[in-house]
Design an enzyme around this catalytic site. Structure first.
Site, PDB file in Angstrom:
ATOM      1  CE  LYS A  12      -3.851  -2.162   2.517  1.00  0.00           C
ATOM      2  NZ  LYS A  12      -4.744  -2.023   3.714  1.00  0.00           N
ATOM      3  CE1 TYR A  52      -9.254  -2.579   0.793  1.00  0.00           C
ATOM      4  CE2 TYR A  52      -8.547  -0.509  -0.186  1.00  0.00           C
ATOM      5  CZ  TYR A  52      -8.259  -1.679   0.511  1.00  0.00           C
ATOM      6  OH  TYR A  52      -6.961  -1.935   0.916  1.00  0.00           O
ATOM      7  CB  THR A  94      -7.309  -6.229   9.804  1.00  0.00           C
ATOM      8  OG1 THR A  94      -7.847  -7.296   9.012  1.00  0.00           O
ATOM      9  CG2 THR A  94      -7.650  -4.890   9.184  1.00  0.00           C
ATOM     10  NE  ARG A 105      -2.170  -5.799   7.047  1.00  0.00           N
ATOM     11  CZ  ARG A 105      -3.365  -6.203   6.652  1.00  0.00           C
ATOM     12  NH1 ARG A 105      -4.012  -7.142   7.339  1.00  0.00           N
ATOM     13  NH2 ARG A 105      -3.918  -5.699   5.566  1.00  0.00           N
TER      14      ARG A 105
HETATM   15  P1  IDP Z   1      -7.710  -6.734   5.545  1.00  0.00           P
HETATM   16  O1  IDP Z   1      -6.893  -5.707   4.814  1.00  0.00           O
HETATM   17  O2  IDP Z   1      -6.921  -7.375   6.656  1.00  0.00           O
HETATM   18  O3  IDP Z   1      -8.362  -7.725   4.632  1.00  0.00           O
HETATM   19  P2  IDP Z   1     -10.355  -5.523   5.827  1.00  0.00           P
HETATM   20  O4  IDP Z   1     -11.274  -5.748   6.979  1.00  0.00           O
HETATM   21  O5  IDP Z   1     -10.715  -6.147   4.520  1.00  0.00           O
HETATM   22  O6  IDP Z   1      -8.875  -5.949   6.294  1.00  0.00           O
HETATM   23  O7  IDP Z   1     -10.236  -3.953   5.645  1.00  0.00           O
HETATM   24  C1  IDP Z   1      -9.604  -3.414   4.512  1.00  0.00           C
HETATM   25  C2  IDP Z   1      -8.692  -2.297   4.932  1.00  0.00           C
HETATM   26  O8  IDP Z   1      -9.482  -1.236   5.463  1.00  0.00           O
HETATM   27  C3  IDP Z   1      -7.715  -2.645   6.052  1.00  0.00           C
HETATM   28  O9  IDP Z   1      -6.536  -3.271   5.575  1.00  0.00           O
HETATM   29  C4  IDP Z   1      -7.429  -1.275   6.641  1.00  0.00           C
HETATM   30  O10 IDP Z   1      -6.502  -0.576   5.805  1.00  0.00           O
HETATM   31  C5  IDP Z   1      -8.770  -0.580   6.509  1.00  0.00           C
HETATM   32  N1  IDP Z   1      -9.569  -0.701   7.724  1.00  0.00           N
HETATM   33  C6  IDP Z   1     -10.261  -1.779   8.160  1.00  0.00           C
HETATM   34  N2  IDP Z   1     -10.896  -1.533   9.300  1.00  0.00           N
HETATM   35  C7  IDP Z   1     -10.609  -0.243   9.623  1.00  0.00           C
HETATM   36  C8  IDP Z   1     -10.988   0.631  10.693  1.00  0.00           C
HETATM   37  O11 IDP Z   1     -11.713   0.262  11.610  1.00  0.00           O
HETATM   38  N3  IDP Z   1     -10.478   1.890  10.655  1.00  0.00           N
HETATM   39  C9  IDP Z   1      -9.668   2.330   9.649  1.00  0.00           C
HETATM   40  N4  IDP Z   1      -9.315   1.550   8.612  1.00  0.00           N
HETATM   41  C10 IDP Z   1      -9.757   0.281   8.589  1.00  0.00           C
END
Ligand code: IDP
Ligand code: MG
Length: 154
Positions: A12, A52, A94, A105
């Site tokens: 990213k 997304y 995440t 991470r």
């Molecule tokens: P992942 O990347 O581990 O698959 P996802 O739940 O699919 O996680 O969320 C996509 C992306 O959205 C995450 O990698 C993160 O960058 C962002 N994200 C997810 N949840 C939050 C949040 O609660 N606050 C801010 N950003 C978030």
């Protein structure tokens, strides 16, 4: 060789700015995964929304789109046995704060909104193929054999 599959991985904008492209590639290469596609690019608004789409209704969606379009990313396709799940394990959780040291991470991030890497969700069947198709045309993916493949798989 069984269960060979492809998964979509992306360093990213924060990972690119922090000089972590090589580190991420190194880790996946050393694991034995095979790079079959790569594109250094900037994501536009429309692609960000498509990629997304599942998070459209979440409160963090707008910030996520702003972030992912804020600078270049390294979009890649990696191939290997159980590749999607194995990459997710290497990524960590995440939230970097909840990610074990030794994961990408967990080693390089501190904040949920700046978590360095994206990998297709192994719990969402077809997510890998869908994301690969969103970022790459078929002819941009290369079929090849690693010289060590006979030593990587029984
Ligand atoms: P992942 O990347 O581990 O698959 P996802 O739940 O699919 O996680 O969320 C996509 C992306 O959205 C995450 O990698 C993160 O960058 C962002 N994200 C997810 N949840 C939050 C949040 O609660 N606050 C801010 N950003 C978030
Ligand atoms: Mg996800």
């Amino acid at each position: 060789m069984s269960d060979q599959e492809r998964t979509f991985v992306m360093v990213k904008p924060d990972g690119v700015q922090r000089g972590l492209v090589g580190e991420v590639i190194s880790r996946l290469e050393r694991r034995g995964l095979k790079l079959v596609g790569a594109k250094f690019m900037q994501i536009d608004e429309q692609l960000a929304h498509e990629h997304y789409a599942e998070h459209e209704d979440k409160p963090f969606f707008e910030g996520l789109v702003d972030f992912i379009t804020s600078g270049p990313v390294m979009a890649m396709v990696w191939e290997g046995q159980d590749a999607t799940r194995q990459v997710r394990k290497m990524m960590g959780e995440t939230d970097p704060a909840e990610s074990a040291p030794g994961t990408i991470r967990g080693d390089y991030g501190l904040d949920l909104g700046r978590n360095v890497i994206h990998g297709s969700d192994h719990e969402d069947p077809g997510a890998n193929e869908r994301e690969i198709a969103l970022f790459f045309d078929d002819e941009e993916l290369v079929e090849w054999e690693r010289i060590d493949e006979t030593w990587l798989y029984e």
